[in-house]
Design a protein around this motif. Structure first.
Motif, mmCIF file in Angstrom:
data_model
loop_
_atom_site.group_PDB
_atom_site.id
_atom_site.type_symbol
_atom_site.label_atom_id
_atom_site.label_comp_id
_atom_site.label_asym_id
_atom_site.label_seq_id
_atom_site.Cartn_x
_atom_site.Cartn_y
_atom_site.Cartn_z
ATOM 1 N N UNK A 278 0.494 -1.469 -0.124
ATOM 2 C CA UNK A 278 0.339 -0.295 0.208
ATOM 3 C C UNK A 278 0.529 0.989 0.602
ATOM 4 N N UNK A 279 0.225 2.141 -0.519
ATOM 5 C CA UNK A 279 1.154 3.644 -0.345
ATOM 6 C C UNK A 279 0.236 5.283 -0.096
ATOM 7 N N UNK A 280 0.477 5.413 0.955
ATOM 8 C CA UNK A 280 -0.381 6.697 1.301
ATOM 9 C C UNK A 280 0.003 7.718 1.119
ATOM 10 N N UNK A 281 -1.333 8.229 0.014
ATOM 11 C CA UNK A 281 -1.023 9.948 -0.442
ATOM 12 C C UNK A 281 -1.703 10.450 1.379
ATOM 13 N N UNK B 151 6.802 3.591 9.347
ATOM 14 C CA UNK B 151 6.916 2.453 8.642
ATOM 15 C C UNK B 151 6.331 2.423 6.965
ATOM 16 N N UNK B 152 5.371 3.956 6.998
ATOM 17 C CA UNK B 152 4.079 4.094 6.313
ATOM 18 C C UNK B 152 5.647 4.451 4.775
ATOM 19 N N UNK C 55 -1.139 11.144 -8.233
ATOM 20 C CA UNK C 55 -0.995 10.881 -6.910
ATOM 21 C C UNK C 55 -1.397 9.264 -7.830
ATOM 22 N N UNK C 56 -2.143 8.618 -8.324
ATOM 23 C CA UNK C 56 -2.801 7.515 -8.788
ATOM 24 C C UNK C 56 -2.250 7.344 -9.753
ATOM 25 N N UNK D 255 -2.441 3.589 -3.219
ATOM 26 C CA UNK D 255 -3.930 2.782 -3.531
ATOM 27 C C UNK D 255 -4.612 3.441 -1.857
ATOM 28 N N UNK D 256 -4.486 4.278 -1.183
ATOM 29 C CA UNK D 256 -5.877 5.571 -0.413
ATOM 30 C C UNK D 256 -4.994 6.847 -0.096
#
Length: 253
Positions: free
Chosen positions: A2-5, A41-42, A63-64, A70-71
């Motif tokens: 997962x990759x968080x924006x 850690x994210x 971003x996508x 992914x979120x």
């Protein structure tokens, strides 16, 4: 993976976020600075949304498409609309509406043409997580700020609300405009200029979105008075506090 924006509305908020990312690397795309790195850690990408619906939608799409997020989590300020939403309070969005969308009579007012949708939901799980940490982050803010920096606000009595957030390409700053929005969208808790557009993009791509807004003003004739001080002294610090709490709770994957 997962990759968080982490999307910020103001430069001060983004600077506070970047201070928590030890290994951020800048990439410029579409005239925007995207900061790729890690926080607790994210795998995260931090960026300014830019102001207004088109600018925010471009940021979300990039971003996508370019960074594979992914979120998304949005932090920023908003004007309070509902009578019980006060300056210093916090709103966790459950759904979004474009208050200036009007393709009538072809489509009902506020409905986004060709989607059949008026209200775009936030992601339930992410929003639940924000709702859980928001009161704790408020407590962190109160403990870290001396009362002299509260700008005369009763921050120790600030409330966390959840519900509808309205977006439009206008900074709502008069009593007349605020009253009209309350009449047309009585369920709306707050008003701002970005999130409904980001929510539409996230809906199209199937990407979860959550948003938390700190109430900086009452979207009335006094909306501009203490806005810069509020951003620097309170809102940017709250954004970091809530993200710290959120990322500590979310599983790393």
């Amino acid at each position: 993976m997962t990759r968080l924006a982490l999307i910020s509305a103001m430069h001060e908020e983004l600077a506070a976020v970047l201070a928590r990312m030890p290994d951020e690397q800048k990439t410029v795309v579409a005239g925007r600075e995207f900061w790729v790195g890690h926080w607790q850690g994210h795998d995260v990408v931090a960026v300014l949304s830019r102001i207004g619906k088109v600018a925010a939608a471009t940021t979300a799409t990039t971003l996508i498409e370019r960074f594979g997020v992914t979120r998304m989590v949005f932090t920023g300020v908003a004007g309070g609309l509902a009578p019980h939403v006060n300056v210093g309070d916090v709103v966790v969005a459950r759904e979004f509406v474009q208050h200036d969308m009007d393709a009538s009579p072809l489509f009902p007012r506020h409905e986004v043409p060709l989607t059949g949708m008026t209200y775009f939901p936030s992601d339930a799980a992410l929003s639940d997580a924000l709702l859980a940490v928001a009161p704790l982050a408020l407590a962190d803010l109160v403990q870290s700020l001396p009362p002299s920096d509260w700008l005369g606000l009763p921050l120790d009595a600030a409330q966390v609300h959840q519900g509808l957030v309205a977006s439009g390409d206008r900074f709502v700053s008069t009593d007349l405009e605020s009253a009209e929005l309350q009449r047309r969208l009585p369920q709306a808790l707050a008003v701002e200029m970005e999130c409904a557009a980001i929510a539409q993009v996230c809906h199209d791509y199937g990407v979860p979105l959550a948003a938390v807004r700190t109430i900086s003003d009452r979207a009335d004739d006094a909306a501009y008075v203490d806005f810069p001080r509020f951003i620097q002294t309170i809102a940017s610090r709250y954004s970091v506090a809530v993200l710290d709490r959120l990322l500590a709770q979310l599983p790393v994957s």
